[in-house]
Design an enzyme around this catalytic site. Structure first.
Site, short mmCIF file in Angstrom:
data_model
loop_
_atom_site.label_atom_id
_atom_site.label_comp_id
_atom_site.label_asym_id
_atom_site.label_seq_id
_atom_site.Cartn_x
_atom_site.Cartn_y
_atom_site.Cartn_z
N HIS A 142 0.84 -1.21 0.00
CA HIS A 142 0.00 0.00 0.00
C HIS A 142 0.87 1.26 0.00
O HIS A 142 0.60 2.22 -0.74
CB HIS A 142 -0.92 -0.01 1.23
CG HIS A 142 -1.85 1.16 1.30
ND1 HIS A 142 -2.96 1.28 0.48
CD2 HIS A 142 -1.83 2.28 2.06
CE1 HIS A 142 -3.58 2.41 0.76
NE2 HIS A 142 -2.91 3.04 1.71
N GLU B 97 -2.33 -5.43 -4.15
CA GLU B 97 -2.95 -5.04 -2.90
C GLU B 97 -4.35 -5.66 -2.77
O GLU B 97 -4.76 -6.07 -1.67
CB GLU B 97 -3.03 -3.51 -2.84
CG GLU B 97 -3.47 -2.96 -1.51
CD GLU B 97 -3.58 -1.45 -1.57
OE1 GLU B 97 -3.16 -0.80 -0.60
OE2 GLU B 97 -4.09 -0.92 -2.57
N ASN C 267 27.41 -21.42 -6.80
CA ASN C 267 28.38 -22.51 -6.90
C ASN C 267 28.06 -23.61 -5.88
O ASN C 267 28.11 -24.80 -6.19
CB ASN C 267 29.79 -21.95 -6.66
CG ASN C 267 30.88 -22.97 -6.94
OD1 ASN C 267 31.19 -23.27 -8.08
ND2 ASN C 267 31.46 -23.51 -5.88
#
Length: 666
Positions: free
Chosen positions: A46, A68, A403
């Site tokens: 919001h 929202e 990795n």
């Protein structure tokens, strides 16, 4: 109004809210029933929507509004959070971050509207896709629902010959003061009639708790078109839909539903209140903070640096005088300078959390992409390091974590077969070690296959088959070479041999080093050691002939005097010394920097520097002492000299080169 002056503030705030969305959504994915988390996410979305609207970023605002709506439904118990919904919400956050990246680069959000995501969010709520017409309803079946008081006022107005109108007002998307614009609408309409109802409520409109639309119900004897034109005459009004309410089109809202809605709203407000109280009870570092441009801190640091330089010069001049008061003044100046230096350093320090916080989301997506199961455990996020170092840490850590996930952690079935838990573990930790910050990336995977690394090195011509007397560390060093990879197949994640090369290059540019510890079948640990700051350090000043060099104190283990006969020569002419039953290779600084050797000495001063667990002795002519030095860049012309990490200005105005300990131990 020119909003560009607020752009920097918007970008910083938006980054914080997007990070908050990511963090809380990861928690919500694990605890989908936690309404407090839903409320936190809703508030972030919001606030972000309001900020985007204020800045005129319509696409960003529209997407956040659709997000929202979904969160509001989940908050009100009308929607149950599930993995599919979370995937759409995560994609929405990614899209918001992409908008922000464009804003950072160009100052605008671009023209592209993410209709697909908006439609996906609307579809969760069962709303039609944008551009589709809503199912039509017959006028006869249309009902305008009001509470009992408003219905009676409407019926009384009809009985007295008044008309009842409903106006849906839409403000311009660039409107900055929505409540002020709504107030002008109210005042204008009240000149022509009486407003008996508004949606949202008058209080919410005053508090700007609405988007860019609101509706009012008006009693008037004036023509409907006249009132509509008067509203449209107000600036920043985009559209006004006018409807006349006829008898039979008004119904009473069910009191039970209204009561439930009010009750839900009060519960939400109470939840917010409790959260805020609990936050106030806990000490908050952010409650008394001010955002400061990093360039201003750099200016302050440069001024402190100059102060330290002139302090060193005054100390040099003070040795010529034997005045007690003069010496006391110098000591006082040194205390003040040191305190000022420490204060500025603390201002520049930021927790590594600002880098770590982006990784949980990345690792979640990575686990899905690889089809693996692992958990990321982070510790030491509050460890502080210089801002300039933190900003550069992101890429190396991303490579190490990817990795660990791709090379280190095995497939779930393989782990179970080897007697390991199905889910792997990747640890990311940070802590202080003297004047260094240590960051570790550890996994409980299969470890590095040193034999495979050796074979790859032979294939690439980096190693001859008869060179089999290499230590484990020397084999591991091949991994950090450009274009070296043990992957047989190139994928989106690895196989190109750039990951560890990037890590080593970046960390050494920051004055740090990387160590690797591995055990086949048990796992691998990468250890990064970095200086606390890149600006001002303590250094040992040494001389070779008449030239002065500085060696960072953080890299020095000890200083010893060695007799000439104690220096032994081993294979290939390498010189070593024995120190407490430990073999330490030695180098002459004069040969390193290209000066003539001094061979007629009977005793040598050796500075033993360390690079992780590796030690090297550096023979110097003379020690000048320890001193705070200010690191100055060599500039682009000399940046290719790997032995020198920078330069410093001494108290007498002369320049001394700062030696890079990583290169001294090579």
């Amino acid at each position: 109004m020119d909003m560009s002056q607020y752009l920097g503030m918007f970008i910083e705030e938006a980054r914080d809210h997007i990070q908050s969305l990511n963090d809380n959504m990861l928690k919500l994915e694990e605890n989908p029933e936690d309404l407090q988390l839903v409320n936190e996410i809703f508030r972030s979305a919001h606030t972000l929507k309001g900020m985007a609207g204020t800045m005129g970023f319509v696409n960003m605002q529209k997407l956040t509004h659709a997000m929202e709506n979904v969160l509001a439904a989940a908050r009100d118990g009308k929607l149950k959070v599930n993995p599919n919904i979370m995937d759409v919400l995560f994609k929405t956050v990614d899209a918001l971050e992409a908008y922000l990246d464009v804003i950072v680069a160009t100052g605008t959000e671009g023209q592209e509207t993410n209709i697909q995501l908006v439609n996906a969010l609307n579809a969760i709520l069962g709303k039609p896709a944008e551009g589709m017409a809503l199912p039509s309803t017959s006028k006869a079946g249309k009902k305008y629902e009001y509470d009992e008081f408003v219905v009676r006022a409407i019926e009384r107005a009809w009985s007295q010959g008044f008309n009842v109108y409903k106006f849906d007002v839409e403000l311009d998307q660039n409107c900055l003061l929505k409540s002020a614009r709504a107030y002008l609408v109210f005042r204008t309409v009240e000149e022509l009639g009486e407003i008996i109802h508004s949606k949202p409520s008058v209080q919410d409109i005053e508090d700007e708790k609405f988007d860019f639309e609101f509706s009012i119900t008006v009693i008037s004897k004036q023509p409907i078109e006249k009132i509509r034109e008067r509203i449209l005459s107000i600036s920043e009004i985009r559209e006004v839909k006018a409807l006349e309410i006829k008898a039979g089109e008004v119904g009473r809202a069910e009191e039970k539903e209204e009561f439930e809605e009010v009750q839900q709203e009060s519960q939400v407000q109470e939840t917010v209140k409790v959260v805020r109280q609990s936050k106030q009870e806990a000490p908050q570092k952010t409650s008394k903070t001010v955002r400061v441009d990093i360039e201003r801190l750099d200016v302050l640091m440069n001024l402190v640096s100059e102060l330290i330089i002139i302090k060193s010069r005054i100390e040099g001049l003070a040795k010529k005088y034997n005045d007690r008061q003069y010496e006391e003044s110098i000591e006082y100046l040194e205390r003040i300078t040191t305190s000022l230096h420490d204060a500025v350093m603390k201002v520049r320090m930021v927790p590594v959390e600002r880098v770590f916080s982006r990784f949980p989301r990345m690792m979640r997506d990575l686990a899905r992409e690889l089809g693996k199961e692992f958990e990321l455990v982070m510790s030491g996020e509050d460890t502080e390091v210089d801002r300039t170092i933190v900003d550069e840490l992101g890429d190396p850590l991303i490579h190490l974590l990817r990795n660990a996930a791709d090379h280190g952690i095995e497939d779930p079935e393989e782990r179970v077969k080897n007697g390991k838990p199905r889910s792997g573990l990747i640890k990311l930790s940070a802590y202080h070690d003297g004047n260094n910050v240590v960051i570790e990336v550890e996994d409980d995977g299969k470890g590095i296959d040193l034999e495979k690394v050796k074979q790859k090195a032979i294939e690439k011509g980096l190693l001859k088959e008869d060179q089999i007397d290499l230590s484990d560390q020397e084999i591991i060093d091949f991994l950090f070479m450009p274009s070296f990879s043990t992957k047989d197949k190139v994928t989106n994640l690895s196989g190109r041999g750039v990951g560890l090369d990037v890590v080593k290059t970046k960390i050494e540019q920051l004055g740090g080093m990387v160590e690797v510890k591995t055990q086949k079948g048990k796992g691998t640990k990468f250890v990064i050691r970095l200086p606390l700051t890149l600006a001002i350090i303590q250094a040992l000043l040494v001389t070779v002939h008449d030239e002065i060099y500085a060696i960072p104190v953080a890299s020095i283990r000890e200083i010893v005097d060695v007799a000439k006969e104690d220096i032994k020569v081993v294979q290939k002419g390498k010189e070593i010394i024995m120190l407490r039953n430990q073999v330490i290779p030695i180098k002459h600084l004069h040969s390193i920097v290209g000066l003539e050797p001094v061979l007629d000495k009977k005793k040598f001063t050796v500075v033993i520097v360390r690079r992780g667990e590796k030690l090297t002795g550096i023979i110097v002519d003379r020690l000048l002492g320890q001193q705070d030095i200010v690191i100055k860049s060599l500039g682009k012309y000399l940046e290719g000299i790997t032995l020198i990490s920078g330069a410093t200005i001494l108290g007498d105005g002369s320049v001394a080169m700062i030696l890079d300990p990583n290169m001294l131990t090579v």
